[in-house]
Design an enzyme around this catalytic site. Structure first.
Site, PDB file in Angstrom:
ATOM      1  N   CYS A  45       1.836   0.582  -3.623  1.00  0.00           N
ATOM      2  CA  CYS A  45       2.716  -0.066  -4.620  1.00  0.00           C
ATOM      3  C   CYS A  45       2.296  -1.505  -4.862  1.00  0.00           C
ATOM      4  O   CYS A  45       2.373  -2.006  -5.991  1.00  0.00           O
ATOM      5  CB  CYS A  45       4.159  -0.074  -4.138  1.00  0.00           C
ATOM      6  SG  CYS A  45       4.767   1.513  -3.646  1.00  0.00           S
TER       7      CYS A  45
HETATM    8  C1  BEZ Z   1       2.412   3.670  -0.096  1.00  0.00           C
HETATM    9  O1  BEZ Z   1       1.708   2.697  -0.173  1.00  0.00           O
HETATM   10  O2  BEZ Z   1       3.484   3.729  -0.710  1.00  0.00           O
HETATM   11  C2  BEZ Z   1       1.952   4.877   0.678  1.00  0.00           C
HETATM   12  C3  BEZ Z   1       0.694   4.864   1.252  1.00  0.00           C
HETATM   13  C4  BEZ Z   1       0.282   5.977   1.976  1.00  0.00           C
HETATM   14  C5  BEZ Z   1       1.104   7.091   2.086  1.00  0.00           C
HETATM   15  C6  BEZ Z   1       2.344   7.081   1.495  1.00  0.00           C
HETATM   16  C7  BEZ Z   1       2.783   5.970   0.779  1.00  0.00           C
END
Ligand code: BEZ
Length: 212
Positions: A45
């Protein structure tokens, strides 16, 4: 029921990192991109919001207003925005909704319980100036979206809305476009002075109309 293409995009009021907003008022006559994130302080994100901020001129050029969402509270958003600005070398100035009560996430079906009971998936909606849903995509939490693709789709949607043309597979800005089937070749020749190439009666190309 989940939203589908052509449905009215539900309006809402929400707390955001830039104050309380009414979604429709925020959009005004613009196009909109509403996209959800699983949580604050997550790596993918962070890059997505940074990339969106770095592309702010591209969104503005297309008359698009951007609005992000996560279910975390405002104070958390504020700290995370400083991290995003620092690590992605950008300035996040678009609103991020603090959807703690999941109101917006529920309206837009952004929680997929079999993926996660509480976090929103990576959904993205493009909303037209008529406030209807023009596109949605949903990615898993671990896959960052491609914001050049989002801009490419917006270009295609705007060409269709303004010039009655469609865009072929793998189209990129500047390449030939397709005359929509509802226009006869005779009318297309009048409408598109740069020329119409008829490969088949149903497959007609013309140079992209809004560039020199
Ligand atoms: C994330 O950055 O939101 C994320 C990264 C790896 C697995 C699941 C979510």
């Amino acid at each position: 029921m989940a939203l589908r293409l052509g449905d009215a995009a539900p309006n809402f009021k929400a707390k955001t990192s830039v104050g309380e907003i009414d979604f429709y008022e925020y959009l005004g006559d613009s196009w909109g991109v509403l996209f959800s994130h699983p949580a604050d302080y997550t790596p993918v994100c962070t890059t997505e919001l940074g990339r969106t901020a770095l592309l702010s001129e591209e969104f503005a050029k297309r008359n698009v207003k951007v609005l992000a969402l996560s279910v975390d509270p405002l104070d958390k958003h504020k700290g995370w925005i400083s991290d995003i600005n620092e690590t992605q070398n950008c300035n996040v100035d678009f609103p991020i909704i603090a959807d703690e009560d999941r109101n917006v996430a529920t309206l837009y079906d952004m929680i997929h319980p079999n993926a996660s009971a509480t976090a929103t998936v990576r959904s993205l909606f493009i909303i037209g100036p008529d406030k209807t849903v023009k596109l949605f995509i949903t990615y898993p939490a671990s896959t960052g979206r491609n914001f050049f693709e989002v801009l490419r789709v917006i270009d295609s949607l705007q060409l269709t809305a303004n010039y009655s043309v469609a865009t072929p597979a793998n189209w990129n800005a500047g390449e030939d476009v397709i005359v929509v089937p509802s226009i006869s070749t005779e009318d297309a020749i009048k409408k598109f002075p740069k020329g119409v190439k008829e490969v088949k009666p149903y497959l007609r190309y013309t140079p992209q109309p809004n560039i020199d």
